[in-house]
Design a protein around this motif. Structure first.
Motif, PDB file in Angstrom:
ATOM      1  N   HIS A  30       0.829  -1.205   0.000  1.00 48.31           N
ATOM      2  CA  HIS A  30       0.000   0.000   0.000  1.00 48.31           C
ATOM      3  C   HIS A  30       0.867   1.261   0.000  1.00 48.31           C
ATOM      4  O   HIS A  30       0.661   2.187  -0.789  1.00 48.31           O
ATOM      5  CB  HIS A  30      -0.919  -0.012   1.217  1.00 48.31           C
ATOM      6  N   ASP A  31       1.872   1.283   0.892  1.00 42.61           N
ATOM      7  CA  ASP A  31       2.717   2.472   1.023  1.00 42.61           C
ATOM      8  C   ASP A  31       3.572   2.703  -0.219  1.00 42.61           C
ATOM      9  O   ASP A  31       3.731   3.839  -0.669  1.00 42.61           O
ATOM     10  CB  ASP A  31       3.624   2.337   2.253  1.00 42.61           C
ATOM     11  N   VAL A  32       4.122   1.628  -0.777  1.00 43.17           N
ATOM     12  CA  VAL A  32       4.941   1.769  -1.982  1.00 43.17           C
ATOM     13  C   VAL A  32       4.082   2.150  -3.179  1.00 43.17           C
ATOM     14  O   VAL A  32       4.508   2.942  -4.030  1.00 43.17           O
ATOM     15  CB  VAL A  32       5.731   0.468  -2.253  1.00 43.17           C
ATOM     16  N   GLY A  33       2.869   1.614  -3.249  1.00 41.66           N
ATOM     17  CA  GLY A  33       1.955   2.019  -4.322  1.00 41.66           C
ATOM     18  C   GLY A  33       1.665   3.505  -4.257  1.00 41.66           C
ATOM     19  O   GLY A  33       1.623   4.192  -5.293  1.00 41.66           O
ATOM     20  N   PHE A  34       1.484   4.022  -3.041  1.00 41.85           N
ATOM     21  CA  PHE A  34       1.256   5.455  -2.854  1.00 41.85           C
ATOM     22  C   PHE A  34       2.479   6.249  -3.303  1.00 41.85           C
ATOM     23  O   PHE A  34       2.363   7.297  -3.951  1.00 41.85           O
ATOM     24  CB  PHE A  34       0.956   5.726  -1.383  1.00 41.85           C
ATOM     25  N   LEU A  98       8.218   5.434   5.379  1.00 35.99           N
ATOM     26  CA  LEU A  98       9.597   5.488   4.880  1.00 35.99           C
ATOM     27  C   LEU A  98      10.298   4.144   5.024  1.00 35.99           C
ATOM     28  O   LEU A  98      11.154   3.793   4.208  1.00 35.99           O
ATOM     29  CB  LEU A  98      10.384   6.572   5.616  1.00 35.99           C
ATOM     30  N   VAL A  99       9.942   3.390   6.054  1.00 37.78           N
ATOM     31  CA  VAL A  99      10.505   2.047   6.213  1.00 37.78           C
ATOM     32  C   VAL A  99      10.107   1.184   5.019  1.00 37.78           C
ATOM     33  O   VAL A  99      10.932   0.442   4.461  1.00 37.78           O
ATOM     34  CB  VAL A  99      10.015   1.403   7.533  1.00 37.78           C
ATOM     35  N   ALA A 100       8.851   1.280   4.600  1.00 35.03           N
ATOM     36  CA  ALA A 100       8.387   0.540   3.428  1.00 35.03           C
ATOM     37  C   ALA A 100       9.125   0.998   2.175  1.00 35.03           C
ATOM     38  O   ALA A 100       9.535   0.177   1.342  1.00 35.03           O
ATOM     39  CB  ALA A 100       6.882   0.725   3.256  1.00 35.03           C
ATOM     40  N   LEU A 101       9.308   2.311   2.035  1.00 32.87           N
ATOM     41  CA  LEU A 101      10.010   2.856   0.876  1.00 32.87           C
ATOM     42  C   LEU A 101      11.453   2.365   0.830  1.00 32.87           C
ATOM     43  O   LEU A 101      11.947   1.946  -0.222  1.00 32.87           O
ATOM     44  CB  LEU A 101       9.976   4.389   0.923  1.00 32.87           C
TER      45      LEU A 101
END
Length: 325
Positions: A30-34, A98-101
């Motif tokens: 979800h976070d990377v898609g964003f 940011l951890v996901a990124l």
């Protein structure tokens, strides 16, 4: 890779290979898609000239650009993304995203593009409107029993007595009661949880009463492990019935309560980290905060005010009130 879906699918496979928990994978995707949507917006701003923008505006839409390769991502855009998050989200949420990124950048071979997390000053007291007190915990347990929901009562007491995560609840089985030990494989780690004698006695009675002979103790009528969503909704209902704030009605708060009670009793953060399954003691520090702001304020009364002009009834009253606290 032709579009963001291709990137995310490959990233998903990478996370599975890393044995990340399914909920962690869902959040990272979800976070990377964003993030990728944000980057595509930056690409549009860069590639569309002012004339193009005017033409697209007259046409009633904007030209859609797709990422053709990860190397198209400019490091400046990553910094802009971080700035956008800081402006629009709380620091803890920013760091989570940011951890996901950073995980995605490492996966894509761009380790040098990873960004620093925001530095957050550790809070030294707990927020009373969110933290569940022992008295409130006892009210929830007793209300569950009053409602005839013994399963929920035992779930609350199991998490409260062991500090396990709600996702670890299925590991509490009939077989573990004999050894009084539970071996849990969760979040890529294996750890041992000790069951207190009092809890073992409670669960043995519960199993006997409900004719549970083997496997997970907390199951539905169909024999499946109880759903975490049902536990959440049951806790919220118990909060409403007992006058406890619903903001405190979630299972992880029981884990917090266990940690706080243990630390206040033993003052051993290293052993607490072992019981909670933390690899880093810094993670455990969140559970060792002083109960509330007033308690912190009381600790700061160190007798440093010695000027005679201020001595008198006010100082005496303050000192006496601190002793009472």
């Amino acid at each position: 890779m032709k579009n963001t879906k291709d990137y995310l699918k490959k990233f998903e496979n990478y996370l599975y290979e890393k044995e990340k928990h399914p909920r962690t994978i869902t959040k990272y995707l979800h976070d990377v898609g964003f993030f990728l949507e944000f980057i595509q917006g930056q690409m549009q701003e860069k590639k569309l000239s002012e004339n193009d923008r005017q033409q697209e505006k007259r046409r009633g839409g904007r030209k859609q650009w797709q990422l053709k390769g990860i190397n198209e991502i400019d490091r400046e855009w990553i910094f802009k993304y971080k700035e956008y998050l800081i402006k629009n989200y709380k620091p803890a949420s920013v760091n989570s995203m940011l951890v996901a990124l950073n995980s995605y950048l490492e996966f894509s071979g761009n380790r040098d593009y990873r960004v620093q997390l925001c530095r957050i000053q550790k809070q030294i007291f707990r927020e009373e409107e969110k933290e569940l007190s022992m008295e409130e915990y006892q009210r929830l347990v007793k209300q569950a029993e009053k409602n005839g929901n013994l399963r929920m009562s035992c779930i609350l007491q199991t998490i409260g007595s062991t500090g396990i995560r709600i996702g670890e609840l299925p590991y509490i089985t009939v077989e573990t009661l004999t050894k009084k030990l539970v071996y849990i494989q969760f979040k890529g780690k294996c750890r041992c949880v000790i069951l207190p004698n009092s809890l073992v006695a409670l669960l043995e009675q519960y199993c006997e009463r409900n004719h549970i002979r083997e496997g997970s103790i907390f199951i539905t009528k169909g024999g499946n492990p109880v759903d975490r969503r049902n536990i959440w909704s049951d806790m919220k209902r118990l909060c409403r019935e007992t006058g406890v704030s619903e903001s405190k009605g979630f299972p992880h708060n029981l884990r917090h309560l266990f940690a706080c009670c243990y630390y206040e009793k033993e003052k051993d953060i290293i052993r607490l980290a072992d019981y909670l399954g933390h690899s880093n003691v810094e993670t455990t520090r969140r559970y060792t905060m002083i109960s509330n702001m007033e308690a912190c304020r009381g600790q700061l009364e160190l007798g440093m005010l010695v000027g005679e002009w201020f001595a008198g009834e006010n100082v005496k009253r303050i000192s006496e009130s601190e002793k009472v606290t």
